[in-house]
Motif scaffolding. Sequence first.
Motif, PDB file in Angstrom:
ATOM      1  N   PRO A 125      -8.498 -16.366  16.377  1.00 30.38           N
ATOM      2  CA  PRO A 125      -8.864 -15.018  16.898  1.00 30.38           C
ATOM      3  C   PRO A 125      -8.189 -14.700  15.189  1.00 30.38           C
ATOM      4  N   VAL A 126      -7.988 -13.939  15.490  1.00 37.37           N
ATOM      5  CA  VAL A 126      -6.721 -13.052  14.403  1.00 37.37           C
ATOM      6  C   VAL A 126      -5.938 -12.119  14.948  1.00 37.37           C
ATOM      7  N   THR A 127      -4.752 -12.734  15.307  1.00 33.45           N
ATOM      8  CA  THR A 127      -3.259 -11.804  15.674  1.00 33.45           C
ATOM      9  C   THR A 127      -1.956 -11.632  14.422  1.00 33.45           C
ATOM     10  N   ARG A 128      -2.377 -11.847  12.859  1.00 34.07           N
ATOM     11  CA  ARG A 128      -1.667 -11.644  12.314  1.00 34.07           C
ATOM     12  C   ARG A 128      -1.210 -10.691  12.294  1.00 34.07           C
ATOM     13  N   PRO A 129      -0.152  -9.828  12.101  1.00 33.66           N
ATOM     14  CA  PRO A 129      -0.092  -8.170  11.465  1.00 33.66           C
ATOM     15  C   PRO A 129      -1.154  -7.575  10.960  1.00 33.66           C
ATOM     16  N   VAL A 130      -1.466  -6.235  11.335  1.00 29.89           N
ATOM     17  CA  VAL A 130      -2.219  -5.679   9.612  1.00 29.89           C
ATOM     18  C   VAL A 130      -0.863  -3.899   9.316  1.00 29.89           C
ATOM     19  N   SER A 131      -1.911  -3.443   9.066  1.00 32.05           N
ATOM     20  CA  SER A 131      -1.271  -2.472   8.459  1.00 32.05           C
ATOM     21  C   SER A 131      -2.039  -1.140   8.278  1.00 32.05           C
ATOM     22  N   VAL A 132      -1.511   0.221   9.046  1.00 32.26           N
ATOM     23  CA  VAL A 132      -2.111   1.073  10.052  1.00 32.26           C
ATOM     24  C   VAL A 132      -2.407   2.520   8.836  1.00 32.26           C
ATOM     25  N   LEU A 133      -3.154   2.795   7.975  1.00 27.72           N
ATOM     26  CA  LEU A 133      -3.359   3.910   6.852  1.00 27.72           C
ATOM     27  C   LEU A 133      -3.605   4.831   7.791  1.00 27.72           C
ATOM     28  N   VAL A 134      -2.895   6.857   7.506  1.00 28.10           N
ATOM     29  CA  VAL A 134      -2.819   7.871   8.251  1.00 28.10           C
ATOM     30  C   VAL A 134      -3.189   8.137   7.202  1.00 28.10           C
ATOM     31  N   PRO A 135      -3.749   8.909   6.621  1.00 30.78           N
ATOM     32  CA  PRO A 135      -3.839  10.084   5.531  1.00 30.78           C
ATOM     33  C   PRO A 135      -3.772  11.088   6.387  1.00 30.78           C
ATOM     34  N   ALA A 136      -2.647  12.486   6.083  1.00 32.85           N
ATOM     35  CA  ALA A 136      -2.554  13.041   7.252  1.00 32.85           C
ATOM     36  C   ALA A 136      -3.120  14.620   6.046  1.00 32.85           C
ATOM     37  N   TYR A 137      -3.154  15.528   6.116  1.00 34.52           N
ATOM     38  CA  TYR A 137      -2.834  16.868   5.384  1.00 34.52           C
ATOM     39  C   TYR A 137      -2.751  18.145   6.541  1.00 34.52           C
ATOM     40  N   ASN A 138      -1.534  19.126   7.272  1.00 30.08           N
ATOM     41  CA  ASN A 138      -1.957  20.315   7.842  1.00 30.08           C
ATOM     42  C   ASN A 138      -2.202  19.632   8.383  1.00 30.08           C
TER      43      ASN A 138
END
Length: 720
Positions: free
Chosen positions: A351-364
């Motif tokens: 199983p995949v257990t390594r950390p991941v990056s979560v991107l949250v683009p936000a405008y207003n």
Amino acid sequence: MARAAHRKRRSTRLPLRYLLPALFLVAIMLMLLLRGYVHSEFLADHRVNPPTSNSKVPADVLEGGPVVDTRNGKTASYHVPERTMVLTFDDGPDPVWTPKVLDVLHQHDARGVFFITGTMASRYPALVRRMVDEGHEIGLHTFNHPDLSLQSTSRIDWELAQNQLALVGATGVRTSLFRPPYSSHAHALDNDTWPVTRHLGERGYITVFNDTDTKDWSRPGAQEIIRRAMPEKSGDGAIVLMHDSGGDRSQTVEALEIMLPRLKAEGYRFVNVTEALDAPSAHTPVGGFELWKGKAFVGAVSVSGKAMGVLTVLLAVVGSLVLLRFALMLVLSWLHARRVRRPDFRWGDEPVTRPVSVLVPAYNEAKCIVNTVRSLDASDHPIEIIVIDDGSTDGTADIVESLRMPNVRVVRQANAGKPAALNNGIRHARYDIVVMMDGDTVFEPCTVRELVQPFADPEVGAVAGNAKVGNRDKLIGAWQHIEYVMGFNLDRRLYDVLRCMPTIPGAVGAFRREALHRVGGMSEDTLAEDTDITMAMHRDGWRVVYAENARAWTEAPESVQQLWSQRYRWSYGTMQAIWKHRRAFLERGPSGRFGRVGLPLVSLFMVVAPLLAPLIDIFLLYGVIFGPTGKTVAAWLGVLAVQAICAAYAFRLDRERMTHLLSLPLQQLLYRQLMYVVLLQSWITALTGGRLRWQKLRRTGAVESAPVTGQPTRERSAAR
């Protein structure tokens, strides 16, 4: 003040992109109404008045000839001369039998009189022109073939005017001859039909009855038709009643082939009415506005008839596409669920257990961003959270920083759009798996973990999650909930099995960073960057899969205007992506496979079929008003039943409550029309070369948190 008034006038003016779809819909409905009109599917009256007393009918009319003239306040009747036959044909023209009748008449140099109905003349104007060109006389037989003794004078005048309009449009002439429907001999006139004859005279018409009635409509045989056509006394003249329409007229044609040469050999002549009576022609040339009005009417009927034929073919196409899509959805979704739910199913060795990056683009996203970030912070998978503030003016970035979460970073940039924000986030990401989501979306604690497990397979380059509607407590939200579960997630199972997933939803998707770099990152070429990047992944040879348990709860538009803006961008962006990747159809390898499998399926099921789907409802409306109502409604309910079965299966796969499906019939009647107009508007924008800009949807923060995994879904409101 003047500028403000000018801006107000412009704001109230209907934009062309809205006007064109509305006009297109109106045009279709008008064509269908016109078709119903010229096919006597409304305004038709099939009642027949029984005979009454003839005490008010003048004796010289009852005992006179079959031609009755009541013009100019006078009454006269006429017989045709000896050895003169006037062959009259009612109810035409017919595309099958009228040409055969005309061929026989032409072969034997005989002329006759055709009493045409407006409904048939407007549909087959070329046949009416041929009648006139070959020397035959035209008489009116009303537009819709009602019994005029049961109609008001205004209805009679309308029938005459419309009948003349069709004749003028077909031939450029008017006629003064008329034969009432259901009429026979002059001596059959009674107290109900005689006033009609007088009224016709006041309108300038000569009424033509008959001496002999072949009753060829009963198909008694060619010899019996000939016997009935002959006058009682040998050598007498006669006006003969026959038909060139209304059914199988093969016996009529056979009788003419026998009768014409036989009677000609006996010295009979076959002429039209005015020739028989040595009177001026019944035809009067028409010009000017009246001629153009007639031509416009006949032209419109021709266009509506051809359009109806095209629409019928398109209905068959869309019906086939709908059934094909439903069949594929049911079968392939079942295969998908069976595969991923097997106890021994694994994406890879570990199983995949390594950390991941979560991107949250936000405008207003000030109203939503706290809920979004907190839902990510509760994730049971190790993550870093990167919020890319795309030039917000409502303090979105400040709100995130005020949370002081150790695993959350804020990246600020000038407003450049969502693709640029995501690419900026990719550059700041530390890990080789990148999860992307929207700033108004909340994840369940297990969402990231479920979303990244397919990356245990080295062939997988991207994963689509399961986007759910969080604000489904209102009708529009409930309809979108059905659409998301059935139209999106069931489709994703289908495309997953076929290995041609068209779109990774912007609300919940994950990418292998290597794959993103190989295809150049998120592109700004289209308005559907999620569809664009997914197609690019396929063309680069990566596998794109669907993780049904990676649920994300997003805020769907709550107003029609917001929904319109969102779907307009989606549909137009999808068209742009299909066009951008069109060369894949001709390429080899993974790109060619996607081009010859994925692109046609996406085009058919996401562009063509939705555009044509409202035809089902249009024909439902048409059938209810004009056609066999019971069969039409039954057919529509059958289609709805198939949709309900697919929807119920989709809800079962997603473990959703079935209660929302109660609004499915209403959704099909109303919501589908809105989506159709949006798609039509997108087509118009694409064909006219228009450009559509990003449209920010107004958020309310209605989706506060995700339901607990494994529990029934709950609608949550911001008002507490």
